[in-house]
Design a protein around this motif. Structure first.
Motif, PDB file in Angstrom:
ATOM      1  N   GLY A  61      45.035 -97.950  92.190  1.00  0.00           N
ATOM      2  CA  GLY A  61      44.229 -96.745  91.297  1.00  0.00           C
ATOM      3  C   GLY A  61      44.002 -95.785  91.884  1.00  0.00           C
ATOM      4  O   GLY A  61      43.181 -94.857  91.430  1.00  0.00           O
ATOM      5  N   GLY A  62      44.481 -95.347  93.204  1.00  0.00           N
ATOM      6  CA  GLY A  62      43.999 -94.403  93.915  1.00  0.00           C
ATOM      7  C   GLY A  62      44.642 -93.147  93.548  1.00  0.00           C
ATOM      8  O   GLY A  62      45.591 -93.077  92.567  1.00  0.00           O
ATOM      9  N   LYS A  63      44.282 -91.752  94.134  1.00  0.00           N
ATOM     10  CA  LYS A  63      44.680 -90.494  93.558  1.00  0.00           C
ATOM     11  C   LYS A  63      46.301 -90.360  93.493  1.00  0.00           C
ATOM     12  O   LYS A  63      46.997 -89.867  92.716  1.00  0.00           O
ATOM     13  CB  LYS A  63      44.163 -89.452  94.309  1.00  0.00           C
ATOM     14  CG  LYS A  63      42.945 -89.090  93.742  1.00  0.00           C
ATOM     15  CD  LYS A  63      42.110 -87.914  94.622  1.00  0.00           C
ATOM     16  CE  LYS A  63      40.963 -87.924  94.179  1.00  0.00           C
ATOM     17  NZ  LYS A  63      40.212 -86.623  94.767  1.00  0.00           N
ATOM     18  N   ARG A  64      46.925 -90.842  94.479  1.00  0.00           N
ATOM     19  CA  ARG A  64      48.441 -90.730  94.715  1.00  0.00           C
ATOM     20  C   ARG A  64      49.288 -92.160  94.219  1.00  0.00           C
ATOM     21  O   ARG A  64      50.345 -92.160  94.376  1.00  0.00           O
ATOM     22  CB  ARG A  64      48.570 -90.584  96.127  1.00  0.00           C
ATOM     23  CG  ARG A  64      48.275 -89.211  96.509  1.00  0.00           C
ATOM     24  CD  ARG A  64      48.762 -88.766  98.137  1.00  0.00           C
ATOM     25  NE  ARG A  64      48.119 -87.478  98.289  1.00  0.00           N
ATOM     26  CZ  ARG A  64      47.847 -87.269  99.518  1.00  0.00           C
ATOM     27  NH1 ARG A  64      48.436 -87.963 100.541  1.00  0.00           N
ATOM     28  NH2 ARG A  64      47.569 -86.315  99.911  1.00  0.00           N
ATOM     29  N   GLY A  65      48.276 -93.238  93.853  1.00  0.00           N
ATOM     30  CA  GLY A  65      48.859 -94.477  93.615  1.00  0.00           C
ATOM     31  C   GLY A  65      49.768 -94.389  92.160  1.00  0.00           C
ATOM     32  O   GLY A  65      49.436 -93.596  91.595  1.00  0.00           O
ATOM     33  N   ARG A  66      50.857 -95.316  92.371  1.00  0.00           N
ATOM     34  CA  ARG A  66      51.780 -95.234  91.407  1.00  0.00           C
ATOM     35  C   ARG A  66      51.267 -96.624  90.450  1.00  0.00           C
ATOM     36  O   ARG A  66      51.976 -96.852  89.440  1.00  0.00           O
ATOM     37  CB  ARG A  66      53.103 -95.166  91.632  1.00  0.00           C
ATOM     38  CG  ARG A  66      53.449 -94.225  92.365  1.00  0.00           C
ATOM     39  CD  ARG A  66      54.803 -94.206  92.880  1.00  0.00           C
ATOM     40  NE  ARG A  66      55.163 -94.990  93.910  1.00  0.00           N
ATOM     41  CZ  ARG A  66      56.348 -95.470  94.337  1.00  0.00           C
ATOM     42  NH1 ARG A  66      57.462 -95.048  93.956  1.00  0.00           N
ATOM     43  NH2 ARG A  66      56.138 -96.219  95.420  1.00  0.00           N
ATOM     44  N   VAL A  67      50.494 -97.367  91.065  1.00  0.00           N
ATOM     45  CA  VAL A  67      49.954 -98.660  90.310  1.00  0.00           C
ATOM     46  C   VAL A  67      48.565 -98.757  89.701  1.00  0.00           C
ATOM     47  O   VAL A  67      47.686 -98.289  90.751  1.00  0.00           O
ATOM     48  CB  VAL A  67      50.363 -99.773  91.247  1.00  0.00           C
ATOM     49  CG1 VAL A  67      50.050-101.176  90.559  1.00  0.00           C
ATOM     50  CG2 VAL A  67      51.845 -99.809  91.701  1.00  0.00           C
ATOM     51  N   GLY A  68      48.383 -99.063  88.612  1.00  0.00           N
ATOM     52  CA  GLY A  68      47.104 -99.123  88.068  1.00  0.00           C
ATOM     53  C   GLY A  68      46.654-100.123  87.316  1.00  0.00           C
ATOM     54  O   GLY A  68      47.821-100.951  87.037  1.00  0.00           O
ATOM     55  N   VAL A  69      45.416-100.448  86.680  1.00  0.00           N
ATOM     56  CA  VAL A  69      45.225-101.716  86.075  1.00  0.00           C
ATOM     57  C   VAL A  69      44.205-101.336  85.192  1.00  0.00           C
ATOM     58  O   VAL A  69      43.399-100.296  85.428  1.00  0.00           O
ATOM     59  CB  VAL A  69      44.839-102.851  87.052  1.00  0.00           C
ATOM     60  CG1 VAL A  69      43.425-102.707  87.696  1.00  0.00           C
ATOM     61  CG2 VAL A  69      44.839-104.210  86.354  1.00  0.00           C
ATOM     62  N   GLN A  70      44.094-101.903  83.885  1.00  0.00           N
ATOM     63  CA  GLN A  70      43.002-101.671  82.964  1.00  0.00           C
ATOM     64  C   GLN A  70      42.900-103.251  82.376  1.00  0.00           C
ATOM     65  O   GLN A  70      43.694-103.594  81.644  1.00  0.00           O
ATOM     66  CB  GLN A  70      43.567-100.755  81.948  1.00  0.00           C
ATOM     67  CG  GLN A  70      42.176-100.554  80.913  1.00  0.00           C
ATOM     68  CD  GLN A  70      42.779 -99.153  79.980  1.00  0.00           C
ATOM     69  OE1 GLN A  70      43.696 -98.659  79.918  1.00  0.00           O
ATOM     70  NE2 GLN A  70      41.825 -98.978  79.149  1.00  0.00           N
ATOM     71  N   ILE A  71      41.587-103.324  82.429  1.00  0.00           N
ATOM     72  CA  ILE A  71      41.148-104.889  81.848  1.00  0.00           C
ATOM     73  C   ILE A  71      39.673-104.541  80.756  1.00  0.00           C
ATOM     74  O   ILE A  71      39.068-103.652  81.099  1.00  0.00           O
ATOM     75  CB  ILE A  71      41.003-105.735  82.692  1.00  0.00           C
ATOM     76  CG1 ILE A  71      40.089-105.409  83.900  1.00  0.00           C
ATOM     77  CG2 ILE A  71      41.986-106.548  83.247  1.00  0.00           C
ATOM     78  CD1 ILE A  71      39.433-106.709  84.818  1.00  0.00           C
TER      79      ILE A  71
END
Length: 98
Positions: A61-71
């Motif tokens: 979930g970083g600024k440049r990251g392409r992968v995130g998560v939401q729960i």
């Protein structure tokens, strides 16, 4: 458009397929987000962390990251450049309701 992928346990649906889709240009701005659901929170977070690691990202979930998560019940860890979103089944249902 929506594609639902079904397959055997351990076939790479949650870890390999999102990486293949990224490689072929899916998840780019204007193309759409790659959504991956997991039945439980722990599975969503750990799978997202693994994929981020395999893509060489410093943090989930970083600024440049392409992968995130939401729960549910937790702050979303979706960076502005996220192309792959790992989530619980409940989050997907909420998003489909609008």
């Amino acid at each position: 458009d929506v594609v639902v992928l079904c397959g055997e346990t351990g076939s790479g649906k949650s870890t390999q397929v999102p990486q293949f889709l990224l490689e072929y240009g899916f998840g780019a701005p204007g193309v759409g987000l790659i959504g991956v659901t997991q039945p439980r929170r722990v599975a969503a977070v750990s799978t997202a962390e693994r994929v981020a690691f395999e893509l060489g990202e410093a943090q989930l979930g970083g600024k440049r990251g392409r992968v995130g998560v939401q729960i549910r019940g937790d702050a979303s860890r979706m960076g502005p450049n996220a192309a792959v979103k790992f989530m619980t089944d409940g989050i997907l249902l909420q998003e489909m309701k609008g």
